[in-house]
Design an enzyme around this catalytic site. Structure first.
Site, PDB file in Angstrom:
ATOM      1  N   GLN A  47       0.851  -1.200   0.000  1.00  0.00           N
ATOM      2  CA  GLN A  47       0.000   0.000   0.000  1.00  0.00           C
ATOM      3  C   GLN A  47       0.885   1.247   0.000  1.00  0.00           C
ATOM      4  O   GLN A  47       0.401   2.353  -0.177  1.00  0.00           O
ATOM      5  CB  GLN A  47      -0.880   0.020   1.246  1.00  0.00           C
ATOM      6  N   VAL A  49       3.616   4.049  -1.009  1.00  0.00           N
ATOM      7  CA  VAL A  49       3.932   4.733  -2.279  1.00  0.00           C
ATOM      8  C   VAL A  49       5.400   5.172  -2.310  1.00  0.00           C
ATOM      9  O   VAL A  49       5.837   5.822  -3.247  1.00  0.00           O
ATOM     10  CB  VAL A  49       3.009   5.966  -2.456  1.00  0.00           C
ATOM     11  N   ASP A  50       6.191   4.730  -1.278  1.00  0.00           N
ATOM     12  CA  ASP A  50       7.554   5.263  -1.127  1.00  0.00           C
ATOM     13  C   ASP A  50       8.606   4.552  -1.980  1.00  0.00           C
ATOM     14  O   ASP A  50       9.755   4.992  -2.046  1.00  0.00           O
ATOM     15  CB  ASP A  50       7.974   5.227   0.361  1.00  0.00           C
ATOM     16  N   HIS A  99      -1.291   1.530  -4.471  1.00  0.00           N
ATOM     17  CA  HIS A  99      -1.672   2.949  -4.385  1.00  0.00           C
ATOM     18  C   HIS A  99      -0.736   3.853  -5.167  1.00  0.00           C
ATOM     19  O   HIS A  99      -0.655   5.047  -4.910  1.00  0.00           O
ATOM     20  CB  HIS A  99      -1.734   3.386  -2.914  1.00  0.00           C
ATOM     21  N   CYS A 139      -5.584  15.741 -18.120  1.00  0.00           N
ATOM     22  CA  CYS A 139      -5.649  14.681 -19.150  1.00  0.00           C
ATOM     23  C   CYS A 139      -5.134  13.346 -18.638  1.00  0.00           C
ATOM     24  O   CYS A 139      -5.132  12.363 -19.381  1.00  0.00           O
ATOM     25  CB  CYS A 139      -4.868  15.116 -20.398  1.00  0.00           C
TER      26      CYS A 139
HETATM   27  C1  BV8 Z   1     -11.801   3.790  -3.351  1.00  0.00           C
HETATM   28  C2  BV8 Z   1      -1.733   6.947  -1.497  1.00  0.00           C
HETATM   29  C3  BV8 Z   1     -13.697   3.850  -4.766  1.00  0.00           C
HETATM   30  C4  BV8 Z   1      -1.801   8.408  -1.229  1.00  0.00           C
HETATM   31  C5  BV8 Z   1      -3.420   5.953  -0.043  1.00  0.00           C
HETATM   32  C6  BV8 Z   1     -15.838   4.608   4.889  1.00  0.00           C
HETATM   33  C7  BV8 Z   1     -15.664   3.298   5.309  1.00  0.00           C
HETATM   34  C8  BV8 Z   1     -14.848   2.416   4.612  1.00  0.00           C
HETATM   35  C9  BV8 Z   1     -14.182   2.827   3.454  1.00  0.00           C
HETATM   36  C10 BV8 Z   1     -14.353   4.131   3.049  1.00  0.00           C
HETATM   37  C11 BV8 Z   1     -15.178   5.015   3.758  1.00  0.00           C
HETATM   38  N1  BV8 Z   1     -15.124   6.206   3.128  1.00  0.00           N
HETATM   39  C12 BV8 Z   1     -14.333   6.110   2.049  1.00  0.00           C
HETATM   40  C13 BV8 Z   1     -13.870   4.843   1.980  1.00  0.00           C
HETATM   41  C14 BV8 Z   1     -12.976   4.284   0.946  1.00  0.00           C
HETATM   42  C15 BV8 Z   1     -11.546   4.720   1.249  1.00  0.00           C
HETATM   43  C16 BV8 Z   1     -11.098   4.218   2.598  1.00  0.00           C
HETATM   44  O1  BV8 Z   1     -10.815   3.058   2.767  1.00  0.00           O
HETATM   45  N2  BV8 Z   1     -11.037   5.152   3.561  1.00  0.00           N
HETATM   46  C17 BV8 Z   1     -10.610   4.789   4.908  1.00  0.00           C
HETATM   47  C18 BV8 Z   1      -9.760   5.942   5.480  1.00  0.00           C
HETATM   48  C19 BV8 Z   1     -11.827   4.537   5.757  1.00  0.00           C
HETATM   49  N3  BV8 Z   1     -10.741   4.110   0.207  1.00  0.00           N
HETATM   50  C20 BV8 Z   1     -10.528   4.774  -0.933  1.00  0.00           C
HETATM   51  O2  BV8 Z   1     -10.932   5.902  -1.124  1.00  0.00           O
HETATM   52  C21 BV8 Z   1      -9.823   4.001  -2.022  1.00  0.00           C
HETATM   53  N4  BV8 Z   1     -10.547   4.171  -3.250  1.00  0.00           N
HETATM   54  O3  BV8 Z   1     -12.423   3.240  -2.493  1.00  0.00           O
HETATM   55  O4  BV8 Z   1     -12.331   4.162  -4.550  1.00  0.00           O
HETATM   56  C22 BV8 Z   1     -13.852   3.869  -6.220  1.00  0.00           C
HETATM   57  C23 BV8 Z   1     -14.031   2.674  -6.896  1.00  0.00           C
HETATM   58  C24 BV8 Z   1     -14.213   2.691  -8.255  1.00  0.00           C
HETATM   59  C25 BV8 Z   1     -14.196   3.909  -8.955  1.00  0.00           C
HETATM   60  C26 BV8 Z   1     -13.982   5.117  -8.274  1.00  0.00           C
HETATM   61  C27 BV8 Z   1     -13.800   5.100  -6.891  1.00  0.00           C
HETATM   62  C28 BV8 Z   1      -8.431   4.553  -2.243  1.00  0.00           C
HETATM   63  C29 BV8 Z   1      -7.583   4.290  -1.029  1.00  0.00           C
HETATM   64  C30 BV8 Z   1      -6.133   4.662  -1.342  1.00  0.00           C
HETATM   65  C31 BV8 Z   1      -5.797   5.962  -0.650  1.00  0.00           C
HETATM   66  N5  BV8 Z   1      -4.377   6.267  -0.876  1.00  0.00           N
HETATM   67  N6  BV8 Z   1      -2.132   6.228  -0.288  1.00  0.00           N
HETATM   68  C32 BV8 Z   1      -0.650   8.859  -0.364  1.00  0.00           C
HETATM   69  O5  BV8 Z   1       0.040   8.020   0.224  1.00  0.00           O
HETATM   70  O6  BV8 Z   1      -0.461  10.077  -0.285  1.00  0.00           O
HETATM   71  S1  BV8 Z   1      -3.826   5.098   1.370  1.00  0.00           S
HETATM   72  C33 BV8 Z   1      -2.636   5.491   2.531  1.00  0.00           C
HETATM   73  O7  BV8 Z   1      -3.204   5.257   3.797  1.00  0.00           O
HETATM   74  C34 BV8 Z   1      -1.457   4.607   2.491  1.00  0.00           C
HETATM   75  O8  BV8 Z   1      -1.074   4.267   1.189  1.00  0.00           O
HETATM   76  C35 BV8 Z   1      -1.893   3.410   3.273  1.00  0.00           C
HETATM   77  O9  BV8 Z   1      -2.448   2.473   2.432  1.00  0.00           O
HETATM   78  C36 BV8 Z   1      -2.997   3.941   4.123  1.00  0.00           C
HETATM   79  C37 BV8 Z   1      -2.600   3.864   5.554  1.00  0.00           C
HETATM   80  O10 BV8 Z   1      -2.704   2.519   5.861  1.00  0.00           O
HETATM   81  P1  BV8 Z   1      -1.484   1.720   6.502  1.00  0.00           P
HETATM   82  O11 BV8 Z   1      -0.470   1.457   5.445  1.00  0.00           O
HETATM   83  O12 BV8 Z   1      -2.091   0.572   7.196  1.00  0.00           O
HETATM   84  O13 BV8 Z   1      -0.795   2.701   7.515  1.00  0.00           O
HETATM   85  P2  BV8 Z   1      -1.350   3.119   8.939  1.00  0.00           P
HETATM   86  O14 BV8 Z   1      -0.586   4.322   9.351  1.00  0.00           O
HETATM   87  O15 BV8 Z   1      -2.849   3.169   8.874  1.00  0.00           O
HETATM   88  O16 BV8 Z   1      -0.983   1.898   9.906  1.00  0.00           O
HETATM   89  C38 BV8 Z   1       0.372   1.634  10.189  1.00  0.00           C
HETATM   90  C39 BV8 Z   1       0.375   0.300  10.891  1.00  0.00           C
HETATM   91  O17 BV8 Z   1       1.725  -0.059  11.097  1.00  0.00           O
HETATM   92  C40 BV8 Z   1      -0.286   0.322  12.263  1.00  0.00           C
HETATM   93  O18 BV8 Z   1      -1.106  -0.816  12.382  1.00  0.00           O
HETATM   94  C41 BV8 Z   1       0.892   0.252  13.236  1.00  0.00           C
HETATM   95  O19 BV8 Z   1       0.565  -0.481  14.406  1.00  0.00           O
HETATM   96  C42 BV8 Z   1       1.884  -0.521  12.413  1.00  0.00           C
HETATM   97  N7  BV8 Z   1       3.282  -0.272  12.755  1.00  0.00           N
HETATM   98  C43 BV8 Z   1       3.846   0.855  13.259  1.00  0.00           C
HETATM   99  N8  BV8 Z   1       5.190   0.650  13.381  1.00  0.00           N
HETATM  100  C44 BV8 Z   1       5.452  -0.596  12.939  1.00  0.00           C
HETATM  101  C45 BV8 Z   1       4.247  -1.191  12.521  1.00  0.00           C
HETATM  102  N9  BV8 Z   1       4.174  -2.432  12.018  1.00  0.00           N
HETATM  103  C46 BV8 Z   1       5.327  -3.128  11.924  1.00  0.00           C
HETATM  104  N10 BV8 Z   1       6.540  -2.626  12.287  1.00  0.00           N
HETATM  105  C47 BV8 Z   1       6.634  -1.375  12.800  1.00  0.00           C
HETATM  106  N11 BV8 Z   1       7.840  -0.898  13.165  1.00  0.00           N
HETATM  107 ZN    ZN Z   2      -2.593  17.265 -19.454  1.00  0.00          ZN
END
Ligand code: BV8
Ligand code: ZN
Length: 247
Positions: free
Chosen positions: A101, A103-104, A119, A130
């Site tokens: 997930q 993007v880095d 992502h 475009c």
């Molecule tokens: C879509 C790129 C539809 C950008 C990212 C309500 C309910 C449910 C879902 C939704 C809702 N409202 C909207 C939605 C859908 C939405 C969604 O899921 N929202 C969430 C917030 C509720 N999803 C979308 O919008 C997706 N698109 O649904 O489109 C559609 C379909 C067809 C046609 C048109 C439209 C798009 C989602 C992608 C968003 N882009 N990234 C950027 O990076 O700038 S997501 C972004 O956040 C990251 O890429 C990553 O994926 C996400 C964060 O998640 P994690 O990677 O899990 O990171 P997080 O910080 O949350 O957790 C870190 C974990 O690591 C923790 O558990 C921690 O304990 C652990 N940790 C910490 N240290 C360590 C560790 N683990 C191991 N070792 C360590 N040392």
């Molecule tokens: Zn363009």
């Protein structure tokens, strides 16, 4: 670090492994996760509020500069032992697919050869009008450059909230689930859909699901094995215990 013997047995017997990763895998490289509070200038923003098409339409300069800050930070860090342990696995079994997930781009920089970026990649640029890729952009802070074809504003080539995931990436992830023996779920809070459905799909397909995270997540009950710890410590220890010391 102690691991259950049958977990080690399953790893040794595995031919193909899929590793599903989130921001936690890059945490030990020094990149703040999404759940961590943003630091410094960005402390007053939430990632979910900046990583959207609406935010870019409303305030393209702020969104462009948030990405410029992240790109600079990522360029200055290195892959960590978690990324490197996943690369080492490639040399020990038939095939490893990384479904990230993040993007880095750190999995590729570490040397992983089969990486699915669900992502997108923060160093790619596309035109917000475009949608064509735009090459050779100087992506430092300032104002977003304009598209050479249609003069639209250039934006990072990542998937924003509300946007569909790249079809090709989603298909490759599904194919990996079809053929894998083991499904690691590492460093993700499993809150973001549809990526978060992959561990559920893997379990439904009868794959061995292994969760590695220092904190509990909603997906713990999906995993047959939950290893509480940091990816940069657990993954290297697991590779040693399963394949190196086993020899
Ligand atoms: C879509 C790129 C539809 C950008 C990212 C309500 C309910 C449910 C879902 C939704 C809702 N409202 C909207 C939605 C859908 C939405 C969604 O899921 N929202 C969430 C917030 C509720 N999803 C979308 O919008 C997706 N698109 O649904 O489109 C559609 C379909 C067809 C046609 C048109 C439209 C798009 C989602 C992608 C968003 N882009 N990234 C950027 O990076 O700038 S997501 C972004 O956040 C990251 O890429 C990553 O994926 C996400 C964060 O998640 P994690 O990677 O899990 O990171 P997080 O910080 O949350 O957790 C870190 C974990 O690591 C923790 O558990 C921690 O304990 C652990 N940790 C910490 N240290 C360590 C560790 N683990 C191991 N070792 C360590 N040392
Ligand atoms: Zn363009």
């Amino acid at each position: 670090m102690h691991f259950e013997p049958d977990l080690l047995e399953k790893l040794r017997a595995a031919r193909r492994i899929a590793v599903f990763t989130g921001a936690g895998v890059s945490g030990e490289s020094g990149i703040p996760t999404f759940r961590d509070a943003q630091t410094g200038l960005w402390a007053q923003f939430r990632a979910e509020d900046l990583a959207t098409p609406e935010a870019f339409r409303r305030d393209p300069v702020t969104v462009w500069n948030w990405y410029a800050w992240r790109r600079k930070l990522i360029r200055e860090v290195m892959p960590n032992p978690a990324h490197l342990a996943i690369v080492q696995m490639e040399r020990l079994i038939e095939h490893v697919t990384v479904i990230t997930q993040n993007v880095d781009g750190l999995h590729r920089r570490a040397g992983s050869s089969d990486v699915v970026e669900l992502h997108g990649n923060i160093f790619d640029n596309i035109c917000s009008a475009c949608r064509q890729p735009v090459e050779g952009i100087a992506d430092e802070a300032g104002t977003p450059p304009t598209c050479p074809r249609c003069n639209g504003l250039v934006r990072p080539g990542v998937v924003w909230f509300g946007e569909a995931l790249p079809e090709a990436a989603w298909i490759r992830a599904a194919e990996a689930l079809e053929s894998t023996d083991i499904f690691f779920c590492v460093g993700t809070s499993s809150l973001v859909e549809p990526a978060a459905s992959l561990p559920r799909d893997a379990r439904a397909l009868g794959r061995t699901v292994i969760q590695i995270n220092p904190a509990p997540t909603s997906h713990d009950q999906i995993a047959q094995y939950v290893v509480r710890g940091k990816a940069g410590e657990v993954l290297p220890a697991l590779v040693r215990a399963a394949w190196i010391h086993a020899a």
